[in-house]
Scaffold this motif. Structure first.
Motif, short mmCIF file in Angstrom:
data_model
loop_
_atom_site.label_atom_id
_atom_site.label_comp_id
_atom_site.label_asym_id
_atom_site.label_seq_id
_atom_site.Cartn_x
_atom_site.Cartn_y
_atom_site.Cartn_z
N TYR A 34 0.80 -1.22 0.00
CA TYR A 34 0.00 0.00 0.00
C TYR A 34 0.84 1.28 0.00
O TYR A 34 0.30 2.38 -0.16
CB TYR A 34 -0.91 0.02 1.24
CG TYR A 34 -2.13 -0.85 1.12
CD1 TYR A 34 -2.74 -1.10 -0.11
CD2 TYR A 34 -2.72 -1.40 2.26
CE1 TYR A 34 -3.87 -1.88 -0.20
CE2 TYR A 34 -3.87 -2.17 2.18
CZ TYR A 34 -4.44 -2.41 0.95
OH TYR A 34 -5.57 -3.18 0.86
N ARG A 35 2.14 1.14 0.26
CA ARG A 35 3.03 2.31 0.37
C ARG A 35 2.56 3.25 1.49
O ARG A 35 2.42 4.46 1.29
CB ARG A 35 3.13 3.05 -0.97
CG ARG A 35 3.75 2.20 -2.07
CD ARG A 35 3.90 2.94 -3.37
NE ARG A 35 4.48 2.07 -4.40
CZ ARG A 35 4.71 2.45 -5.65
NH1 ARG A 35 4.41 3.69 -6.03
NH2 ARG A 35 5.23 1.60 -6.53
N ALA A 120 -5.42 7.64 -4.56
CA ALA A 120 -5.11 8.43 -5.76
C ALA A 120 -5.26 7.63 -7.05
O ALA A 120 -5.70 8.17 -8.08
CB ALA A 120 -3.69 8.99 -5.64
N THR A 121 -4.94 6.34 -7.01
CA THR A 121 -4.99 5.52 -8.22
C THR A 121 -6.41 5.22 -8.70
O THR A 121 -6.58 4.71 -9.81
CB THR A 121 -4.24 4.19 -8.01
OG1 THR A 121 -4.80 3.53 -6.86
CG2 THR A 121 -2.76 4.44 -7.78
N ARG A 122 -7.41 5.53 -7.89
CA ARG A 122 -8.80 5.26 -8.28
C ARG A 122 -9.63 6.51 -8.50
O ARG A 122 -10.82 6.42 -8.81
CB ARG A 122 -9.47 4.38 -7.21
CG ARG A 122 -8.83 3.02 -7.00
CD ARG A 122 -8.76 2.18 -8.28
NE ARG A 122 -10.05 1.96 -8.88
CZ ARG A 122 -10.87 0.95 -8.56
NH1 ARG A 122 -10.48 0.06 -7.63
NH2 ARG A 122 -12.03 0.79 -9.15
N ASP A 124 -9.54 8.75 -10.94
CA ASP A 124 -10.03 8.85 -12.32
C ASP A 124 -11.19 7.90 -12.57
O ASP A 124 -12.17 8.25 -13.26
CB ASP A 124 -8.89 8.58 -13.31
CG ASP A 124 -7.88 9.71 -13.36
OD1 ASP A 124 -8.20 10.82 -12.88
OD2 ASP A 124 -6.77 9.49 -13.88
N ASP A 125 -11.10 6.67 -12.03
CA ASP A 125 -12.20 5.71 -12.18
C ASP A 125 -13.49 6.26 -11.57
O ASP A 125 -14.57 6.14 -12.15
CB ASP A 125 -11.84 4.39 -11.51
CG ASP A 125 -10.73 3.65 -12.22
OD1 ASP A 125 -10.53 3.89 -13.42
OD2 ASP A 125 -10.06 2.82 -11.57
N THR A 141 -8.68 12.78 -2.72
CA THR A 141 -7.86 11.83 -1.97
C THR A 141 -7.85 12.27 -0.51
O THR A 141 -8.23 13.41 -0.20
CB THR A 141 -6.41 11.79 -2.50
OG1 THR A 141 -5.74 13.00 -2.12
CG2 THR A 141 -6.39 11.64 -4.02
#
Length: 260
Positions: A34-35, A120-122, A124-125, A141
């Motif tokens: 997950y960083r 953050a990676t989701r 745009d979805d 976020t």
């Protein structure tokens, strides 16, 4: 614990009674995936973080009866945001990250949340799902500034005591049609925790420092209601894995010093 009226109330009582005990734990394996930082978060540290988040939300106009969507996977941030929102009487809509875009869009249109907080990676979805749903929903976020809450969005508001307030709106996986929404009150979560603590037998828990490990998704009721609430009731520490890893499971159990 003295008759808590909400999830936040149960947490607040636990933090007052066991401030220096570990509350949440992240193993290095999960932290790497997950960083996020590895290690333990104490009750008192979590209490400070929750208070800060609640102030941010209140200052931006979020209030009792709102719904806020959370797409944070199995990160500790999920619990901190949920507690802050619960403190303000705001219901959460946890999102299964494996839902298809059309299913997430349906959930947005059905629940009509006032805000979505996502990794953050989701983002745009979620923006694509919001456009498809046609709901004026802002997506941020956890580190972004909070946009002002939109007016006339208190769809989860209900009169009566806090224990009867909507605490979460959970959705099924949608395998037999559209995802089905289930309203869960504060009482639901409190009763789940109380039941677990008093079950006894193989499930016996005490207040001497339990450490529970779960690989289950915290956006579903088992880990969210039973595991989490039970640890609140006994002042225990919850280790959350990103998912079940067969090859490293027993190493994770040992590393977490799990008692259950």
């Amino acid at each position: 614990m003295t008759n808590p009226q909400s999830v936040f109330d149960a947490f607040s009582q636990a933090a007052s009674r066991w401030p220096d005990r570990p509350f949440l734990n992240v193993l290095p394996e999960t932290a790497g995936i997950y960083r996020v930082p590895a290690g333990e978060i104490s009750f008192v540290t979590a209490q400070q973080d929750v208070a800060h988040l609640a102030t941010r939300l209140s200052d931006a106009g979020y209030q009792k009866g709102h719904r806020v969507m959370l797409l944070l996977e199995n990160r500790p941030a999920f619990f901190l945001w949920w507690l802050a929102l619960n403190k303000l009487g705001i219901s959460v809509v946890p999102v299964n990250p494996d839902l298809r875009l059309s299913e997430i869009s349906y959930v947005i249109g059905h629940a009509e949340p006032v805000l979505a907080i996502a990794i953050a990676t989701r983002v745009d979805d979620l923006h694509r799902a919001v456009a498809e749903a046609g709901i004026p929903l802002k997506v941020v976020t956890p580190d972004d500034p909070l946009p002002p809450a939109r007016a006339n969005a208190t769809l989860a508001y209900r009169d009566g005591p806090a224990n009867n307030a909507e605490a979460a709106l959970l959705y099924t996986s949608g395998t037999t049609g559209q995802p089905k929404g289930c309203i869960m009150t504060n009482d639901y979560f409190l009763e789940a925790g109380d039941w677990y603590v008093n079950t006894g037998g193989l499930c016996a828990l005490d207040t001497n420092g339990e450490r529970m490990i779960t690989p289950l998704p915290i956006f579903h009721m088992n880990a969210m209601a039973y595991s989490f609430m039970a640890m609140l009731f006994v002042g225990g520490c919850l280790t959350i894995l990103d998912r079940f890893h067969p090859r490293s499971w027993w190493a994770s159990v040992r590393d977490s010093r799990a008692t259950c």
